[in-house]
Design a protein around this motif. Sequence first.
Motif, PDB file in Angstrom:
ATOM      1  N   TRP A  55     -28.540  67.461  34.738  1.00 32.30           N
ATOM      2  CA  TRP A  55     -29.762  66.978  35.386  1.00 32.30           C
ATOM      3  C   TRP A  55     -30.201  67.939  36.499  1.00 32.30           C
ATOM      4  N   ASN A  59     -33.583  70.076  36.677  1.00 33.88           N
ATOM      5  CA  ASN A  59     -34.604  69.529  37.580  1.00 33.88           C
ATOM      6  C   ASN A  59     -34.560  70.112  38.987  1.00 33.88           C
ATOM      7  N   ASP A 309     -29.374  59.457  33.546  1.00 34.16           N
ATOM      8  CA  ASP A 309     -30.455  58.555  33.974  1.00 34.16           C
ATOM      9  C   ASP A 309     -30.230  58.044  35.395  1.00 34.16           C
ATOM     10  N   ARG A 312     -31.738  60.591  37.466  1.00 32.93           N
ATOM     11  CA  ARG A 312     -33.190  60.483  37.347  1.00 32.93           C
ATOM     12  C   ARG A 312     -33.713  59.373  38.274  1.00 32.93           C
TER      13      ARG A 312
END
Length: 388
Positions: A55, A59, A309, A312
């Motif tokens: 992640w 990101n 997630d 996120r």
Amino acid sequence: MTRRLTLITLALSALAFGAGSAQAQSDTVKIGVILPMTGQSASTGKQIDAAIKLWVAQNGSKAGGKKVEVILKDDAGVADTTRRLAQELVVNDKVVALAGFGLTPLALATAPIATQSKTPLVVMAAATSMITEASPYIVRTSFTLPQAAVSIAEWAAKNKVKKVVTLVADYGPGNDAEKYFADRFVLNGGTVAEKLRTPLRSPDFAPVLQKVRDAAPDALFVFLPSGQGAQFMKQFGERGLAKAGIKLIATGDVTDDDQLNDMGDVALGVVNSHHYSAAHPSPANKKYVEAFEAANKFRPNFMSVGGYDGMRVIYNALNTTKGAGGDALLAAMKGQIFESPRGPVLIDAQTRDIVQDIYIRKVERVNGQLYNIEFDVQKGVKDPGKLK
Ligand code: VNL
């Protein structure tokens, strides 16, 4: 002399004050991740850690205009350690969020710290229904055992399975799996002949499998935590239960993508229910699996998507609060909707639990590799444990 000491004291306290205020309006926000990186549940730690790193690689290490620092701690799956590490992360490191939690007892032990310090705690793995009720600061991105167990009970009742024996790990998620499977299966006209349990630590499946043989059900329903599936499957095969005509049905924790490919032919045809398969046929998941495998040389499992997630949800919330923590960060986590590699997902604003699609899958060999192939889906499943 006294004057000089006073001056030094003043200078020191000014320094301390300066450091303190710099900390308060720091350009960095810290996320404290606690996982079992060693011990019996180390594969869960390995999967979630890899997903968190993916992640961040995809990101960037900025959210809400702040630099994000992830601090990873290993609790070895021991609840007292989880709680102590959480306390240190909150008090010393001043983390804006706690995350991880590989097993139910580890999440439950830490819940009071989240409440007392008003620190959002993101459960990326543990899956007993009531965890989110242990603190108003808990948000979950994994799944619940009632979500998975009710779906496979429905499938079994509709597919000529009349008599079942259940086998679960003897702790929180096992209780949930046993209860929610049996209640729905019996409601639909089935019979549960026997309810068997194995200990969470170092289980031996031989004695219970003998009992299953003796009871001669149409099917054996199994929940075991991630990491125990391969050993169970081996003994199921060796004891000839399949040859005796006993079908194996399970939650997807047993046919875990982390181990599935090494389980061999005994796993073929096992029907199970879960929220994530590495073979989930969506463009988002194809991208996820490719990137994950390129970075790690192993396949992502359902634990990994809980970690991905979870990051996120934290990043999205930090973007909303511009890096602020506490109640504002918690509020920004509630109600998030996004497309996960698993499919569409909602963080229920009332329960702080995840609402997601639950798939019925069958283990098949595709291009020489074993996968959970989805063939049916129940859309937008809320945790049945909260529909009281
Ligand atoms: C839990 C539930 C753990 C499902 C699991 O694997 C799992 C838990 C470590 O809540 O403790 O597959």
